[in-house]
Motif scaffolding. Structure first.
Motif: not given
Length: 244
Positions: A31-34, A191-196, A202-209
């Protein structure tokens, strides 16, 4: 695997056991910053176990977890939390007999008290419903409000890395949208780093980098959120009625 210098969390070869049962089988991820990074997978795949292993309960039997340049693999949970990792666990787990305000005060226990009012204003801006319920006991809130409170409580600790375990579980679609909009805002504005970790692929992959797919304690796929949404295996297993 990644050698980027902006890696905030690096998991390498992690194996976790419950007694003799193997729950995680040599997990590697970054997980990278940001970033918002998501992990999807069926119920029982090991997603929550990974989240708990990062926080030290249970501890990894093999492998290494590096956070912000330090090895936290065998650190006790309270030390890990004090270094800037906050978790909103599966099932919300708020303090039901405490008010909304008291729950948020518990989240802020390790933070400079002079910052409390500023941080309280931020979470109330993110979740206005909580401000309306400030003196209400946590146990009397709706499921969606309890999820908002669980995330807000985690945010009160001023984390560098926010771990969210199944934030959409059991919630109505409108509330799910509000929760995911709030996660996006935290990432884009703060700029918060999030691990979900999510079953709602569907929702998770649309949101995630970026995203990872976990099956039976193994990472089986990784890529950008958009790439994984297009993968036939992902669509068949998690997006067309196959996920449960």
């Amino acid at each position: 695997m990644s050698t980027r210098t902006d890696t905030l969390l690096s998991v390498r070869g992690v194996e976790t056991y419950y007694g003799k049962i193997v729950a995680l089988r040599g997990v590697d991820l970054d997980v990278h910053r940001g970033e918002i990074v998501t992990m999807i997978g069926a119920n029982g795949a090991g997603k929550s176990t990974l989240m708990m292993t990062i926080c030290g309960q249970p501890q990894a039997r093999n492998g290494q977890i590096i956070y912000d340049g330090q090895d936290i693999t065998l650190m006790p949970t309270h030390e890990i939390v004090s270094r800037g990792i906050a978790q909103s666990p599966e099932g919300r787990r708020i303090f039901p007999r405490m008010t909304v305000l008291e729950n948020l005060q518990m989240g802020a226990a390790l933070v400079d008290p002079s910052l409390f009012d500023e941080d309280l204003a931020k979470v109330f801006k993110l979740f206005p419903r909580l401000k309306e319920r400030i003196n209400q006991r946590g146990g009397t809130l709706s499921g969606g409000e309890q999820q908002m409170l669980a995330i807000a409580r985690a945010l009160m600790s001023r984390p560098k890395l926010l771990l969210l375990d199944e934030p959409s579980l059991g919630l109505a679609p409108l509330i799910v949208k509000q929760i995911f909009d709030a996660i996006r805002a935290l990432n884009e504005e703060e700029g918060l780093t999030v691990f979900l970790v999510e079953q709602n692929a569907f929702h998770a992959l649309k949101l995630a980098h970026r995203g990872y797919v976990m099956v039976n304690g193994n990472i089986t796929m990784s890529g950008t959120g958009a790439e994984l949404l297009k993968r036939e295996e992902v669509r068949a297993a998690y997006l067309e009625g196959g996920r449960h």
